[in-house]
Write a protein that holds these residues in place. Structure first.
Motif, PDB file in Angstrom:
ATOM      1  N   TRP A  30       1.267  -0.500  29.067  1.00  0.00           N
ATOM      2  CA  TRP A  30       0.805  -0.911  27.751  1.00  0.00           C
ATOM      3  C   TRP A  30       1.847  -1.777  27.051  1.00  0.00           C
ATOM      4  CZ3 TRP A  30      -1.253   4.539  25.913  1.00  0.00           C
ATOM      5  CH2 TRP A  30      -2.382   4.863  26.676  1.00  0.00           C
ATOM      6  N   ARG A  31       1.356  -2.580  26.150  1.00  0.00           N
ATOM      7  CA  ARG A  31       2.208  -3.485  25.383  1.00  0.00           C
ATOM      8  C   ARG A  31       3.174  -2.710  24.484  1.00  0.00           C
ATOM      9  NH1 ARG A  31      -0.122  -7.450  20.622  1.00  0.00           N
ATOM     10  NH2 ARG A  31       1.800  -8.645  20.212  1.00  0.00           N
ATOM     11  N   LYS A  32       4.360  -3.285  24.252  1.00  0.00           N
ATOM     12  CA  LYS A  32       5.350  -2.707  23.336  1.00  0.00           C
ATOM     13  C   LYS A  32       5.774  -3.770  22.330  1.00  0.00           C
ATOM     14  CE  LYS A  32       7.289   0.314  26.936  1.00  0.00           C
ATOM     15  NZ  LYS A  32       8.513   0.645  27.708  1.00  0.00           N
ATOM     16  N   VAL A  33       5.792  -3.396  21.039  1.00  0.00           N
ATOM     17  CA  VAL A  33       6.284  -4.297  19.997  1.00  0.00           C
ATOM     18  C   VAL A  33       7.190  -3.496  19.066  1.00  0.00           C
ATOM     19  CG1 VAL A  33       4.220  -5.752  20.086  1.00  0.00           C
ATOM     20  CG2 VAL A  33       4.352  -3.891  18.405  1.00  0.00           C
ATOM     21  N   LYS A  34       8.163  -4.177  18.462  1.00  0.00           N
ATOM     22  CA  LYS A  34       9.012  -3.533  17.464  1.00  0.00           C
ATOM     23  C   LYS A  34       8.396  -3.727  16.090  1.00  0.00           C
ATOM     24  CE  LYS A  34      13.324  -4.093  20.069  1.00  0.00           C
ATOM     25  NZ  LYS A  34      14.707  -4.644  20.069  1.00  0.00           N
ATOM     26  N   MET A  35       8.377  -2.653  15.301  1.00  0.00           N
ATOM     27  CA  MET A  35       7.776  -2.725  13.968  1.00  0.00           C
ATOM     28  C   MET A  35       8.386  -3.850  13.148  1.00  0.00           C
ATOM     29  SD  MET A  35       7.617   0.136  10.930  1.00  0.00           S
ATOM     30  CE  MET A  35       6.050   0.907  11.371  1.00  0.00           C
ATOM     31  N   LEU A  76      -3.638  -5.106  16.091  1.00  0.00           N
ATOM     32  CA  LEU A  76      -3.397  -4.516  17.414  1.00  0.00           C
ATOM     33  C   LEU A  76      -4.675  -3.857  17.923  1.00  0.00           C
ATOM     34  CD1 LEU A  76       0.100  -2.918  16.730  1.00  0.00           C
ATOM     35  CD2 LEU A  76      -0.385  -5.053  17.934  1.00  0.00           C
ATOM     36  N   VAL A  77      -5.268  -4.423  18.975  1.00  0.00           N
ATOM     37  CA  VAL A  77      -6.514  -3.897  19.534  1.00  0.00           C
ATOM     38  C   VAL A  77      -6.243  -3.120  20.821  1.00  0.00           C
ATOM     39  CG1 VAL A  77      -8.788  -4.472  20.455  1.00  0.00           C
ATOM     40  CG2 VAL A  77      -7.883  -5.727  18.475  1.00  0.00           C
ATOM     41  N   ALA A  78      -5.608  -3.753  21.792  1.00  0.00           N
ATOM     42  CA  ALA A  78      -5.263  -3.061  23.042  1.00  0.00           C
ATOM     43  C   ALA A  78      -4.212  -1.993  22.761  1.00  0.00           C
ATOM     44  CB  ALA A  78      -4.731  -4.065  24.060  1.00  0.00           C
ATOM     45  N   PRO A  79      -4.167  -0.924  23.559  1.00  0.00           N
ATOM     46  CA  PRO A  79      -3.156   0.119  23.356  1.00  0.00           C
ATOM     47  C   PRO A  79      -1.749  -0.486  23.278  1.00  0.00           C
ATOM     48  CG  PRO A  79      -4.733   0.821  25.014  1.00  0.00           C
ATOM     49  CD  PRO A  79      -5.041  -0.619  24.722  1.00  0.00           C
ATOM     50  N   THR A  80      -1.063  -0.222  22.179  1.00  0.00           N
ATOM     51  CA  THR A  80       0.247  -0.835  21.928  1.00  0.00           C
ATOM     52  C   THR A  80       1.211   0.203  21.367  1.00  0.00           C
ATOM     53  OG1 THR A  80      -0.821  -2.956  21.420  1.00  0.00           O
ATOM     54  CG2 THR A  80       1.455  -2.680  20.702  1.00  0.00           C
ATOM     55  N   PHE A  81       2.405   0.254  21.936  1.00  0.00           N
ATOM     56  CA  PHE A  81       3.458   1.109  21.413  1.00  0.00           C
ATOM     57  C   PHE A  81       4.237   0.324  20.355  1.00  0.00           C
ATOM     58  CE2 PHE A  81       3.134   3.077  25.751  1.00  0.00           C
ATOM     59  CZ  PHE A  81       2.686   4.315  25.324  1.00  0.00           C
ATOM     60  N   VAL A  82       4.218   0.825  19.137  1.00  0.00           N
ATOM     61  CA  VAL A  82       4.993   0.223  18.044  1.00  0.00           C
ATOM     62  C   VAL A  82       6.296   1.002  17.947  1.00  0.00           C
ATOM     63  CG1 VAL A  82       5.045  -0.353  15.599  1.00  0.00           C
ATOM     64  CG2 VAL A  82       2.878  -0.424  16.860  1.00  0.00           C
ATOM     65  N   LEU A  83       7.424   0.305  18.135  1.00  0.00           N
ATOM     66  CA  LEU A  83       8.716   0.965  18.306  1.00  0.00           C
ATOM     67  C   LEU A  83       9.640   0.784  17.099  1.00  0.00           C
ATOM     68  CD1 LEU A  83       9.458  -0.362  21.922  1.00  0.00           C
ATOM     69  CD2 LEU A  83       8.220   1.714  21.301  1.00  0.00           C
ATOM     70  N   GLU A  84      10.620   1.681  17.031  1.00  0.00           N
ATOM     71  CA  GLU A  84      11.795   1.553  16.172  1.00  0.00           C
ATOM     72  C   GLU A  84      11.452   1.496  14.691  1.00  0.00           C
ATOM     73  OE1 GLU A  84      14.404  -1.512  17.635  1.00  0.00           O
ATOM     74  OE2 GLU A  84      14.302  -0.765  19.701  1.00  0.00           O
ATOM     75  N   HIS A  85      10.830   2.572  14.213  1.00  0.00           N
ATOM     76  CA  HIS A  85      10.565   2.712  12.785  1.00  0.00           C
ATOM     77  C   HIS A  85      11.878   2.960  12.045  1.00  0.00           C
ATOM     78  CE1 HIS A  85       6.776   3.412  14.752  1.00  0.00           C
ATOM     79  NE2 HIS A  85       6.124   3.551  13.621  1.00  0.00           N
ATOM     80  N   PRO A  86      12.027   2.418  10.846  1.00  0.00           N
ATOM     81  CA  PRO A  86      13.246   2.664  10.067  1.00  0.00           C
ATOM     82  C   PRO A  86      13.478   4.151   9.803  1.00  0.00           C
ATOM     83  CG  PRO A  86      12.018   0.831   9.149  1.00  0.00           C
ATOM     84  CD  PRO A  86      11.134   1.441  10.198  1.00  0.00           C
TER      85      PRO A  86
END
Length: 505
Positions: free
Chosen positions: A311-316, A367-377
């Motif tokens: 799955w896709r990964k993005v940083k918040m 964000l439609v496809a399953p995506t991991f949103v990373l690194e929350h403050p």
């Protein structure tokens, strides 16, 4: 009209009892479900019978056609439907007369007989004996399927299930999802545990709790908003791989993706971190989606969603900056607020954490496809460890699918001194009027002081995952008995009749 029919059915019940027939007997010996009959005797060809195979089945009468001295009827059970054929010369004059006069749509009936296939190829049961198992007093609603008034459907879910096979299958998938989830985790060495639902201090999430009162202690208590803090106490006590599937309660509004009572699964694995939780999340969800839908690519409300891995990964931080032009780690509170003002999305409490969460709300739907949103403050993640490479953010991810948060995971904070400081900050927010901020939980801090191993923790919203699997647009569509505004029984009956009449028009 409905009341007249109801009274007629009540009279019918009285007549049965006068004949010595109990319309609500205690039990019936059912040897075969409708699905088992069709599977076991699938080899029968058109017009072929199996007279030496006597079996019994039971279900609700959902179709009935009389033909003089015989009748065809259909029984529905939780595995499907089976046709039955009854003749006057097979059950006797008196029994056939009783069947013809007293069996109607909606009744539960038990039958005994042998299987055969009609000349048109329909698997059927030739009835030699029958028994009334439960007389329905209300008529099956002819116009229920396709009824537009969702409030009536939610109030009388049992009617939707008995009259709409799709609804029944939808809820079967709910419980199949829970079974598959348990199997997946059990195979990985996790143990299912339990935690309290009544809490003296709320924690584990940012949410407004329901308040109740316990008389024996004469104190107010709270319905749990998350299982997290008690599950971590298990880790302190010596458990290493645990999970719980249970109800949480948050005193919030109702929307297509929010419901005050919902089902959450939380998983904790000692000696793991949030990277391990990402692998587990991908493997678990893609597995259950494939098993319940037959593939990893599904259509949800006209959109194609691909659950195949990776799955896709993005940083918040990066995702917000690319779309809104503001840096949630570097820019001032005023800069963040300015962007929110331009989108008319200003939080009631203008604290930095709330500003960041409102900014995320503006872009999450992309964000439609399953995506991991990373690194929350750190400021919005009071229970997660600081990132090992950047202390401004945490080792945390949220799984977002079609704009909905479906999972949340951390490298769990196990430093009691740091946890106490985070709780102090949350307590300050509560004092400032934030009813959703965490409470100070000194017993949890004390538990951490005894030592908790490095741990990866994960929470998955079961209801939202099921929405995708069943292509349901509203979370209340997949909660069997969702919350509805209380009304009097008379008001509910009137609304049902009016909706039915409107549908007929």
């Amino acid at each position: 009209m409905n009341e007249e029919i109801r009274q007629q059915k009540m009279q019918n019940i009285a007549e049965l009892r006068e004949l010595g027939v109990e319309p609500y007997p205690y039990r019936f010996s059912k040897t075969h479900s409708s699905a088992k009959i069709k599977e076991e005797y699938d080899y029968l060809e058109a017009s072929e019978t199996k007279e030496d195979a006597i079996l019994s089945t039971a279900g609700r009468v959902v179709a009935l056609r009389h033909h003089g001295k015989s009748a065809f009827f259909v029984l529905k059970d939780d595995s499907g439907r089976i046709q039955a054929y009854i003749r006057k010369d097979s059950v006797g004059d008196e029994n056939f007369k009783l069947f013809k006069k007293h069996i109607s749509l909606g009744d539960f009936v038990g039958i005994e007989g042998f299987p055969f296939r009609t000349h048109t190829g329909e698997m059927s049961i030739y009835v030699q004996k029958f028994e009334i198992l439960s007389k329905a007093i209300r008529m099956l609603p002819e116009k229920w399927h396709g009824l537009k008034d969702k409030e009536i459907i939610y109030r009388q879910r049992y009617v939707e299930m008995l009259s709409n096979d799709e609804a029944l299958e939808r809820f079967k998938k709910r419980f199949e999802l829970l079974r598959l989830t348990r199997e997946f985790l059990n195979q990985r060495g996790f143990m299912e545990v339990e935690t309290p639902i009544l809490h003296s201090v709320t924690g584990g999430a940012s949410a407004r709790p329901f308040i109740t009162h316990i008389n024996v202690f004469d104190v107010d208590m709270y319905m749990r908003i998350a299982e997290e803090l008690y599950l971590k106490r298990y880790l302190v006590g010596g458990f290493e791989r645990i999970y719980e599937i249970g109800k949480n309660f948050r005193n919030e509004g109702i929307s297509y993706k929010h419901h005050p009572e919902f089902t959450m699964m939380e998983v904790y694995q000692a000696y793991a971190d949030y990277e391990d939780m990402m692998e587990l999340t991908e493997a678990l969800i893609s597995s259950v989606v494939e098993k319940l839908t037959g593939g990893t690519v599904i259509e949800y409300q006209g959109k194609e969603i691909d659950f195949s891995r990776p799955w896709r990964k993005v940083k918040m931080r990066d995702f917000i900056k690319e779309r809104l032009g503001v840096d949630i780690l570097e820019d001032s509170d005023e800069a963040l607020l300015q962007v929110l003002e331009s989108h008319d999305n200003i939080p009631e409490i203008k604290e930095r954490g709330h500003l960041i969460e409102k900014l995320w709300d503006l872009v999450e739907d992309e964000l439609v496809a399953p995506t991991f949103v990373l690194e929350h403050p750190v400021i919005i993640s009071p229970l997660a460890k600081k990132h090992r490479n950047d202390p401004r953010v945490t080792e945390r991810f949220e799984l977002v699918i079609n704009g909905m948060e479906c999972a949340n995971a951390f490298s769990e904070l196990n430093d009691p001194v740091e946890q106490y400081k985070r709780f102090l900050h949350q307590a300050g927010l509560r004092d400032a009027g934030d009813a959703e901020a965490h409470m100070m939980d000194m017993d949890f801090v004390r538990a951490l002081e005894y030592g908790m191993p490095p741990t990866g923790g994960l929470g998955i919203g079961i209801d939202r995952i099921l929405m995708f699997i069943t292509d349901s647009p509203n979370i209340r569509d997949i909660i069997p008995f969702p919350l509805v505004r209380p009304v009097s029984f008379t008001e509910e009956e009137l609304a049902t009749e009016q909706a039915s009449e409107k549908k007929e028009e």
